[in-house]
Design a protein around this motif. Structure first.
Motif, mmCIF file in Angstrom:
data_model
loop_
_atom_site.group_PDB
_atom_site.id
_atom_site.type_symbol
_atom_site.label_atom_id
_atom_site.label_comp_id
_atom_site.label_asym_id
_atom_site.label_seq_id
_atom_site.Cartn_x
_atom_site.Cartn_y
_atom_site.Cartn_z
ATOM 1 N N GLU A 189 65.032 113.622 19.980
ATOM 2 C CA GLU A 189 64.039 113.252 19.584
ATOM 3 C C GLU A 189 63.630 113.876 18.228
ATOM 4 O O GLU A 189 62.770 113.486 17.390
ATOM 5 C CB GLU A 189 62.761 113.200 20.715
ATOM 6 N N PHE A 190 64.274 115.206 18.247
ATOM 7 C CA PHE A 190 63.856 116.048 16.939
ATOM 8 C C PHE A 190 64.930 115.860 15.815
ATOM 9 O O PHE A 190 66.094 115.865 15.825
ATOM 10 C CB PHE A 190 63.522 117.185 17.562
ATOM 11 N N ASP A 191 64.407 116.066 14.440
ATOM 12 C CA ASP A 191 65.356 116.147 13.322
ATOM 13 C C ASP A 191 65.539 117.368 12.974
ATOM 14 O O ASP A 191 66.789 117.524 12.063
ATOM 15 C CB ASP A 191 64.369 115.456 12.216
ATOM 16 N N VAL A 192 65.141 118.343 13.238
ATOM 17 C CA VAL A 192 65.527 119.614 12.918
ATOM 18 C C VAL A 192 65.282 120.713 13.979
ATOM 19 O O VAL A 192 64.409 120.751 14.700
ATOM 20 C CB VAL A 192 64.712 120.110 11.594
ATOM 21 N N VAL A 193 66.008 121.804 13.915
ATOM 22 C CA VAL A 193 66.060 122.850 14.880
ATOM 23 C C VAL A 193 66.078 124.161 14.088
ATOM 24 O O VAL A 193 67.142 124.258 13.003
ATOM 25 C CB VAL A 193 67.111 122.749 15.814
ATOM 26 N N MET A 194 65.137 125.082 14.209
ATOM 27 C CA MET A 194 65.128 126.556 13.513
ATOM 28 C C MET A 194 65.275 127.321 14.801
ATOM 29 O O MET A 194 64.428 127.559 15.649
ATOM 30 C CB MET A 194 63.996 126.758 12.813
#
Length: 313
Positions: A189-194
């Motif tokens: 579901e998420f576009d970016v991970v940090m």
């Protein structure tokens, strides 16, 4: 063999020139490299500006000078959060005039949809913009994945923010509990991970092994945080990150990870910023020899530091 200081560290690397940022002036004249931030398809600079130190340790005039210099140097990925004291307020002082030049990132420290919308709306007002490029769920390890992804959870709120045009992309950030981050990220579901990516904490938290493969699976953009590791006593001066003395190596380690699009680093001064930019602009990835040496150093420091962010599971 103990690793007590930088001199010993340099000796271990066999005399390779890692200090002084040789050729910094010429390096600064080169454009800052860019990489594609996963499925967002946005090209971002390989070095981002973290606003934790700026919001908590600088005056308004110092912050504005640093932001203006960052723009000149091509550091246009700006990572802030409502919890970074005056960071968003400082951004709002200059953002309206330069909005199209900055990839703006904020965060919501909640698992609740309604609260997420409230936080985002306030951030928009504070930073004087009508849209934030990317909003992370701040420190995802604090939350239950089922609540995050379920009805009334923060994902629902972020999707609503996207519908309203307040947010372009959504992501998650995290300092600890990589298993929680992995589960949420694998939802697709998420576009970016940090996440924490440095050559010491890899041996304690291993976001490299537990999270990056999932990011590859879903073509999620990856941003490195805690590149210098966390300060020992918070962000106030004079407490830079634990790896600040090895800034060049730390940045190069993060950017040597093929999944990483951008390494976000917080700084207190223009000089620090220029030094970091020079490293990023050099495009010099770590050699196999350096990686082997850093593994040795990293393991020893990891034993010394322990789980300094929190739960490593």
């Amino acid at each position: 063999m103990g690793v007590c200081n930088r001199r010993q560290f340099l000796s271990l690397l066999g005399g390779i020139a890692l200090t002084g940022f040789t050729g910094q002036t010429s390096a600064l004249k080169e454009p800052l490299p860019t990489r594609v931030l996963g499925r967002t398809k946005v090209k971002v600079p390989t070095l981002g500006l973290g606003f934790g130190p700026i919001g908590t340790g600088l005056t308004e005039s110092q912050a504005i000078e640093l932001m203006e210099q960052a723009l000149e140097l091509g550091v246009t990925y700006w990572d802030a959060a409502p919890t970074y004291a005056r960071a968003q307020e400082y951004i709002g002082k200059i953002l309206p005039k330069i909005r199209d030049k900055v990839f703006l990132v904020s965060k919501v420290a909640t698992d609740d949809a309604k609260r997420a919308l409230e936080i985002i709306e306030q951030s928009l007002r504070t930073m004087k913009t009508d849209c934030i490029d990317l909003v992370h769920v701040h420190n995802i390890g604090d939350f239950n994945p089922d609540r995050v992804l379920g009805k009334g959870g923060v994902l629902e709120g972020l999707r609503e923010a996207q519908k309203r045009g307040w947010v372009k992309f959504i992501g998650i950030s995290g300092h600890y509990r990589p298993s929680v981050m992995a589960k949420v990220l694998d939802s697709g579901e998420f576009d970016v991970v940090m996440c924490v990516l440095n050559f010491v904490d890899r041996f304690t938290y291993d976001f490299e092994g537990k999270v990056l493969p999932i990011a590859r699976k879903h073509n999620v953009g990856v941003v490195a945080m805690k590149v210098m590791a966390a300060p020992q006593k918070g962000y106030g001066k004079p407490n830079p990150g634990r790896l600040a003395d090895y800034a060049d190596l730390a940045i190069r380690y993060s950017l040597s990870l093929p999944e990483v699009a951008c390494a976000v680093v917080g700084v207190f001064s223009v000089d620090e910023l220029k030094q970091n930019v020079a490293v990023a602009k050099s495009r010099k990835l770590l050699t196999k020899f350096e990686l082997q040496r850093l593994a040795s150093i990293g393991k020893e420091l990891a034993q010394k530091w322990g789980a300094h962010y929190g739960d490593p599971t």
